[in-house]
Design a protein around this motif. Structure first.
Motif, PDB file in Angstrom:
ATOM      1  N   SER A  71     -36.955  -0.217   2.992  1.00  0.00           N
ATOM      2  CA  SER A  71     -36.961   1.015   2.190  1.00  0.00           C
ATOM      3  C   SER A  71     -36.492   0.778   0.764  1.00  0.00           C
ATOM      4  O   SER A  71     -36.840   1.538  -0.142  1.00  0.00           O
ATOM      5  N   ARG A  72     -35.718  -0.287   0.546  1.00  0.00           N
ATOM      6  CA  ARG A  72     -35.255  -0.595  -0.810  1.00  0.00           C
ATOM      7  C   ARG A  72     -36.274  -1.398  -1.599  1.00  0.00           C
ATOM      8  O   ARG A  72     -36.143  -1.538  -2.815  1.00  0.00           O
ATOM      9  N   ARG A  78     -37.571  -7.228  -5.628  1.00  0.00           N
ATOM     10  CA  ARG A  78     -36.153  -7.013  -5.933  1.00  0.00           C
ATOM     11  C   ARG A  78     -35.530  -8.262  -6.553  1.00  0.00           C
ATOM     12  O   ARG A  78     -34.697  -8.169  -7.470  1.00  0.00           O
ATOM     13  N   THR A  79     -35.950  -9.436  -6.090  1.00  0.00           N
ATOM     14  CA  THR A  79     -35.451 -10.675  -6.681  1.00  0.00           C
ATOM     15  C   THR A  79     -35.908 -10.822  -8.120  1.00  0.00           C
ATOM     16  O   THR A  79     -35.144 -11.244  -8.995  1.00  0.00           O
ATOM     17  N   VAL A  93     -25.432  -8.953 -11.055  1.00  0.00           N
ATOM     18  CA  VAL A  93     -26.439  -8.172 -10.348  1.00  0.00           C
ATOM     19  C   VAL A  93     -27.012  -8.991  -9.195  1.00  0.00           C
ATOM     20  O   VAL A  93     -27.377 -10.158  -9.367  1.00  0.00           O
ATOM     21  N   GLY A  94     -27.092  -8.390  -8.012  1.00  0.00           N
ATOM     22  CA  GLY A  94     -27.665  -9.041  -6.845  1.00  0.00           C
ATOM     23  C   GLY A  94     -28.869  -8.294  -6.313  1.00  0.00           C
ATOM     24  O   GLY A  94     -29.175  -7.170  -6.743  1.00  0.00           O
ATOM     25  N   VAL A  95     -29.556  -8.898  -5.367  1.00  0.00           N
ATOM     26  CA  VAL A  95     -30.749  -8.284  -4.790  1.00  0.00           C
ATOM     27  C   VAL A  95     -30.421  -6.922  -4.179  1.00  0.00           C
ATOM     28  O   VAL A  95     -31.214  -5.965  -4.295  1.00  0.00           O
ATOM     29  N   ASP A  96     -29.269  -6.814  -3.552  1.00  0.00           N
ATOM     30  CA  ASP A  96     -28.905  -5.559  -2.896  1.00  0.00           C
ATOM     31  C   ASP A  96     -28.571  -4.446  -3.881  1.00  0.00           C
ATOM     32  O   ASP A  96     -28.353  -3.302  -3.463  1.00  0.00           O
ATOM     33  N   ASP A  97     -28.534  -4.761  -5.154  1.00  0.00           N
ATOM     34  CA  ASP A  97     -28.263  -3.752  -6.180  1.00  0.00           C
ATOM     35  C   ASP A  97     -29.546  -3.117  -6.721  1.00  0.00           C
ATOM     36  O   ASP A  97     -29.485  -2.297  -7.636  1.00  0.00           O
ATOM     37  N   GLY A 251     -41.498   1.205 -10.015  1.00  0.00           N
ATOM     38  CA  GLY A 251     -40.287   1.261 -10.827  1.00  0.00           C
ATOM     39  C   GLY A 251     -39.093   0.828 -10.017  1.00  0.00           C
ATOM     40  O   GLY A 251     -39.193   0.517  -8.820  1.00  0.00           O
ATOM     41  N   TRP A 252     -37.941   0.798 -10.667  1.00  0.00           N
ATOM     42  CA  TRP A 252     -36.721   0.397  -9.975  1.00  0.00           C
ATOM     43  C   TRP A 252     -35.495   1.049 -10.606  1.00  0.00           C
ATOM     44  O   TRP A 252     -35.533   1.512 -11.750  1.00  0.00           O
ATOM     45  N   VAL A 253     -34.441   1.107  -9.815  1.00  0.00           N
ATOM     46  CA  VAL A 253     -33.123   1.447 -10.337  1.00  0.00           C
ATOM     47  C   VAL A 253     -32.196   0.299  -9.966  1.00  0.00           C
ATOM     48  O   VAL A 253     -32.238  -0.205  -8.839  1.00  0.00           O
ATOM     49  N   MET A 254     -31.395  -0.125 -10.924  1.00  0.00           N
ATOM     50  CA  MET A 254     -30.438  -1.210 -10.729  1.00  0.00           C
ATOM     51  C   MET A 254     -29.036  -0.652 -10.833  1.00  0.00           C
ATOM     52  O   MET A 254     -28.719   0.087 -11.770  1.00  0.00           O
TER      53      MET A 254
END
Length: 406
Positions: A71-72, A78-79, A93-97, A251-254
């Motif tokens: 879902s993320r 993400r990487t 910043v990591g992948v889980d972020d 898109g993404w949010v970090m």
């Protein structure tokens, strides 16, 4: 029979970029008129094509994109986003972020649904991209608009922000580069915004979707860079504008800063992400190719490039119209000119753009649609090629000439 009505949650929610003005444009089209639509920053209708390597990579992965993803977001996307921010100094910043979404618009709504309780106040710029105000309202919050100063290149008025902070203020929204004004904030201004968030314990929400569309000597500064480890910062960006793939919805949010104090919030954001299963998987496969490949945007934003030349042309032609002034954009894809109230005493700017639409078959957006407090501005999209842009602004000039004479 009982009338079926919209939810009361929608009262006060507006999105005028596609509101009554678009309805009127569609009515005119149904009558057979051809409407030049300069109300939406949609690149495809104006001859901008997706970079070949992005299309090829997405097509290559189609067979692997038929099912739901995490879902993320998929790992490679993400990487790629993680590496992008790490290369800009955000090494923690990591992948889980990273959360991938169907464009920044979906992610704004997801974040605000997760974050806002009824009555919470969120500081939003005026003018703003109107989804921010609408999504705060729909989430039960109260958008509080801080002014950007036209006389100061549309920079945020830091004193005005300070004056509007209350014990119920929870977050500060930054749109940089700004839609609709084209302002790009200096390092000093970004640091000032971050400092306000730090001193008042606010979450920063930085909409940076236009970060690669910069003109002349403008430089973009990530708010997260200065937020450090003591200000929670949510940075929104994506492919739509810089990579000309608005319809891909990628898109993404970090998330950066003191994530240890946001565990509960992040659990909620993951819950919201789970509820929509995942974002568009084929488009997620475009992200790695986009961020890691040749940056064709750089050809468009320098002298001779279409984004640059069209923005400068629009600025010049608008400023040549009597009673119209425009602050030269430093980035993004818009102009936000002012109509001198002494020359054009407009009381209802939505009606003004509808009158223009009916008379000149040209669709633009009124300034109050971006939550600007006075009916003395409008937004013009600068995506058409030079010939079409000249024709569009000529139509505006002729319409305004008739207003002056009438």
């Amino acid at each position: 029979m009982r009338q079926i009505r919209q939810s009361k949650k929608l009262q006060g929610v507006r999105y005028d970029v596609r509101g009554p003005i678009l309805v009127e444009a569609q009515r005119l089209e149904a009558e057979g008129h051809r409407i030049l639509k300069l109300n939406i920053g949609n690149t495809a209708p104006f001859g901008f094509e997706a970079p070949e390597q992005i299309v090829a990579d997405m097509v290559h992965h189609l067979q692997k994109a038929a099912g739901y993803s995490d879902s993320r977001g998929i790992w490679s996307a993400r990487t790629a986003v993680m590496n992008y921010y790490q290369s800009r100094g955000l090494r923690e910043v990591g992948v889980d972020d990273i959360y991938i979404g169907n464009g920044v618009s979906e992610l704004i709504s997801m974040v605000l649904q997760t974050f806002v309780d009824d009555g919470n106040e969120i500081l939003v710029p005026a003018p703003d991209y109107p989804l921010w105000t609408a999504a705060v309202t729909l989430s039960g919050g109260t958008p509080v608009h801080y002014l950007c100063d036209e006389a100061d290149g549309w920079n945020p008025d830091l004193a005005d922000i300070e004056s509007k902070i209350t014990e119920n203020t929870h977050a500060l929204v930054i749109i940089n580069p700004n839609n609709p004004t084209g302002a790009v904030y200096s390092e000093e201004v970004v640091k000032g915004l971050v400092d306000i968030a730090r001193r008042h314990n606010l979450v920063l929400m930085a909409d940076e979707i236009y970060e690669k569309i910069l003109f002349d000597d403008a430089q973009h500064h990530h708010a997260a860079t200065y937020a450090g480890d003591d200000v929670l910062c949510l940075t929104f960006s994506g492919l739509s504008k810089a990579y000309r793939v608005c319809g891909y919805r990628a898109g993404w949010v970090m998330v950066s800063g003191p994530k240890e104090i946001a565990t509960d919030f992040l659990e909620g954001l993951t819950l919201i992400a789970n509820m929509r299963m995942c974002s568009n998987v084929p488009a997620q496969h475009a992200i790695q190719a986009a961020l890691g490949g040749y940056q064709s945007i750089e050809e468009l934003i320098v002298p001779g490039g279409r984004f640059y030349e069209q923005s400068m042309l629009a600025d010049r032609l608008l400023n040549e119209i009597p009673g119209v002034s425009n602050v030269r954009p430093k980035g993004a894809l818009y102009c936000f000119p002012r109509l001198d109230p002494e020359v054009y005493p407009i009381e209802d700017d939505q009606q003004f753009v509808i009158d223009l639409l009916r008379a000149k078959k040209l669709l633009i957006t009124h300034g109050t649609g971006f939550n600007w407090p006075r009916p003395d501005h409008f937004r013009l999209v600068t995506l058409p090629d030079a010939k079409v842009l000249e024709e569009a602004i000529e139509r505006i000039a002729h319409f305004l000439e008739l207003r002056r004479q009438g």
